[in-house]
Design a protein around this motif. Structure first.
Motif, mmCIF file in Angstrom:
data_model
loop_
_atom_site.group_PDB
_atom_site.id
_atom_site.type_symbol
_atom_site.label_atom_id
_atom_site.label_comp_id
_atom_site.label_asym_id
_atom_site.label_seq_id
_atom_site.Cartn_x
_atom_site.Cartn_y
_atom_site.Cartn_z
ATOM 1 N N GLU A 185 0.747 -1.428 0.081
ATOM 2 C CA GLU A 185 -0.121 0.009 0.087
ATOM 3 C C GLU A 185 0.860 1.203 -0.046
ATOM 4 N N PRO A 186 0.449 2.585 -0.284
ATOM 5 C CA PRO A 186 0.957 3.488 -0.427
ATOM 6 C C PRO A 186 1.504 3.876 1.078
ATOM 7 N N LEU A 187 2.749 4.720 1.045
ATOM 8 C CA LEU A 187 3.415 5.044 2.339
ATOM 9 C C LEU A 187 2.778 6.081 3.060
ATOM 10 N N THR A 188 2.757 5.995 4.372
ATOM 11 C CA THR A 188 2.465 7.101 5.332
ATOM 12 C C THR A 188 3.666 7.902 5.313
ATOM 13 N N SER A 189 3.696 9.293 5.669
ATOM 14 C CA SER A 189 4.575 10.052 5.937
ATOM 15 C C SER A 189 5.745 9.666 6.863
ATOM 16 N N ALA A 190 5.360 8.813 7.854
ATOM 17 C CA ALA A 190 6.106 8.378 8.859
ATOM 18 C C ALA A 190 7.059 7.054 8.420
ATOM 19 N N GLU A 191 6.358 6.438 7.156
ATOM 20 C CA GLU A 191 7.119 5.482 6.527
ATOM 21 C C GLU A 191 8.297 5.936 5.591
ATOM 22 N N MET A 192 7.925 6.979 5.253
ATOM 23 C CA MET A 192 9.199 7.523 4.235
ATOM 24 C C MET A 192 10.483 7.938 4.872
ATOM 25 N N THR A 193 11.494 7.944 3.993
ATOM 26 C CA THR A 193 12.807 8.441 4.880
ATOM 27 C C THR A 193 12.759 9.901 4.708
ATOM 28 N N PRO A 194 13.599 10.555 5.703
ATOM 29 C CA PRO A 194 13.478 11.947 5.548
ATOM 30 C C PRO A 194 13.790 12.691 4.196
#
Length: 219
Positions: A185-194
């Motif tokens: 599924e698409p990433l949350t902002s918290a699953e993305m790298t900085p």
């Protein structure tokens, strides 16, 4: 040129420095970034009712105290079905300032019955540049950046802060969630790298939009 950032968060200087280096190239070396915290300046009371007003309030305060150009930003989450709340109250939605878990829990409870396709939202940031003039007048520039997306039903991810774990941006990097229950599924902002988040973030967009005004100060 000394440029004061109206924050007590030293990490924000790193982000702004990166943005200036990208936008200004070699001219970025002409700017000395300094935080208000390192100068022991107080945080002004945020009495504005919009992100723009609060960003300007903070930048004006620092510019007047130091006589130097100042940058400030103010940001939060806007949920469409909630009439643009929590908005400027995002950081203290559950009462205590910066209590991320409580803020997320309250927001999710408030929209629990809202169907998935109606949970649209956006992070918004206002970034302000205030430059004191020789005559005492202040020259002000404000830019807005949005990151569109949706609020999901359960937190995912260990990065970021605030509402990042319950927010899925529309703009996505070329990978998907590794959460076993949400694999692919698409990433949350918290699953993305900085780096992934900064490339699309509301704060990054607003600060990048200020680069031409900062560049003009160097000419």
């Amino acid at each position: 040129m000394k440029l004061i950032v109206a924050t007590h968060n030293e990490g924000k200087l790193v982000e702004i420095r990166r943005i200036l280096e990208e936008g200004l190239g070699e001219d970025a070396a002409k700017i000395e970034l300094v935080s208000a915290g390192s100068m022991h300046l107080p945080d002004p009371v945020e009495t504005g009712v919009t992100f723009q007003e609060n960003a300007l309030l903070k930048a004006r305060d620092v510019a007047k105290r130091t006589g130097c150009p100042a940058i400030a930003d103010d940001s939060g989450l806007i949920v469409d079905v909630m009439g643009n709340a929590p908005g400027i109250l995002s950081a203290r939605w559950a009462g205590a300032h910066g209590h991320d878990l409580a803020n997320n829990a309250l927001l999710l409870a408030q929209i629990e019955d809202i169907p998935d396709d109606k949970r649209t939202a956006r992070f918004r940031c206002a970034a302000a540049l205030v430059v004191p003039g020789a005559d005492g007048e202040l020259k002000e520039t404000v830019e807005i950046g949005d990151m569109e997306g949706v609020v999901i039903r359960k937190a995912r991810g260990e990065h970021g802060f605030g509402y990042d774990p319950i927010f899925v941006p529309n703009d996505q990097p070329g990978r998907t969630s590794e959460d076993p229950d949400h694999f692919g599924e698409p990433l949350t902002s918290a699953e993305m790298t900085p780096k992934e988040k900064n490339a699309i973030s509301h704060r990054g967009k607003a600060l990048r939009a200020l680069v031409p005004a900062i560049d003009a100060l160097l000419k």
